[in-house]
Write an enzyme that holds these catalytic residues in place. Sequence first.
Site, PDB file in Angstrom:
ATOM      1  N   GLN A   1     -77.983 -16.880  75.054  1.00 16.08           N
ATOM      2  CA  GLN A   1     -77.867 -18.121  74.641  1.00 16.08           C
ATOM      3  C   GLN A   1     -76.796 -18.962  75.315  1.00 16.08           C
ATOM      4  O   GLN A   1     -77.016 -20.455  75.153  1.00 16.08           O
ATOM      5  CB  GLN A   1     -77.518 -18.139  73.029  1.00 16.08           C
TER       6      GLN A   1
ATOM      7  N   ASN B   1     -77.189 -16.918  68.341  1.00 17.59           N
ATOM      8  CA  ASN B   1     -78.487 -17.607  68.471  1.00 17.59           C
ATOM      9  C   ASN B   1     -78.804 -18.294  67.281  1.00 17.59           C
ATOM     10  O   ASN B   1     -79.631 -19.008  67.138  1.00 17.59           O
ATOM     11  CB  ASN B   1     -79.634 -16.727  68.817  1.00 17.59           C
TER      12      ASN B   1
ATOM     13  N   CYS C   1     -86.693 -14.460  64.512  1.00 17.02           N
ATOM     14  CA  CYS C   1     -87.229 -12.957  64.200  1.00 17.02           C
ATOM     15  C   CYS C   1     -87.474 -13.053  62.735  1.00 17.02           C
ATOM     16  O   CYS C   1     -88.105 -11.705  62.254  1.00 17.02           O
ATOM     17  CB  CYS C   1     -86.315 -12.174  64.697  1.00 17.02           C
TER      18      CYS C   1
END
Length: 395
Positions: free
Chosen positions: A182, A154, A328
Amino acid sequence: MKSIYLDHSATTPLHTDVLEAMMPYLTNQFGNGSSIHSYGREARNAIDTAREQVADLIGAKSPSEVVFTSGGTESDNHAVKGLAELQRDRNGNNHIITSSIEHHAVLHTCQHLEKHGFEVTYLPVNRYGRIRLDDLREAIRDTTVLISIMHANNETGTIEPIEAICEIAQAHRIPVHTDAVQSVGKLPLDVQKLGVNLLSLSGHKIYGPKGIGALYIRRGTRLENLIQGGSHERNRRAGTENVAGIVGLGMAAALAKKNRDAYVEHLNRLTGKLRDGLCEKLDHIYENGDPVHCLPGILNISFEFVEGESLILRLDMEGICVSTGSACTSGSMEPSHVLAALGLPPRLAQGTARFSLGKDTTEAEIDEVLEKIPKIVEQMRGLSSAYKKMMKREM
Ligand SMILES: *Cc1c(COP(=O)(O)O)cnc(C)c1O
């Protein structure tokens, strides 16, 4: 001013056709799929159709191999914990192989299992982010119960050699899970050809709704349930089905299949334009990821002498939305575990931005980005003493 959204690997907008398909199930068709009256049957039929659409997208032999979950994270947890725990309970085997560049949904699940008696090998990657098959061969033990390697990363878009991994695993009768969140909609995805036992996907990365995903479970692959309760999803995932979400995922899957060729062409063209433009206008920038085995639409760039977090904030002020190494890890200054695994020095990893394009990204938006970024980067470098020192040396 409308913002330019180049963060489609974090999430995508809902496709209008998806919203339209979902609307009845958010309003008057509100039945519970377990009820046997007409409302329930309506919901059940809608769920069955969506299951066929997802099965069709990934080439599953039967729709019954598709289980709906609350998203990519749950699918990853279900696959890894479910298989590992069942195998350990059956024969005491407790070894898992994964990679150092997995999404946290797999990585943290494996770390959790380590606290509960499992042994985990985290395969390293080469500088492009690909695992080496020899490392995998060497890591396999008699006690290995699962190999979990993502289909495409990702952050960098690097594609892992899943077919070859499955061939090696099959010779040892070890099941393989892949996180394909993804790659869905971008790469041809055929679970037969890949050879995987388990595959995770998520709605909101393919223009579907958030909070819905699916786990492909090849027939004959046994795993423990993650959630206990009623007999939904053929006793594999308890809880009243998120009917509207499931219908949305089904429609998103159908659209992903239908539009894939045009989507990939569009992404490749605009990503190429962005890459060429940045390289032409800026020195001291480096692209991360595999030059060949790379997902369309993702461009991961390290801007030397620039602090990534500040760059992202400056871009945001100019109406350009991109992300640092990984969505994240934004908010914390930790360099991303993926860039670290590539061997990127922290100095470069800190100056990294991920551009991920989408179906509605336009040529004019890329032109505007190419207009603004070099100016911002040069301004920021003008404030960097390391940059000034280097320029002096070069003169
Ligand atoms: C987004 C993402 C996930 C998590 O999916 P959610 O549906 O947001 O839980 C897992 N793996 C990868 C590779 C992702 O990009």
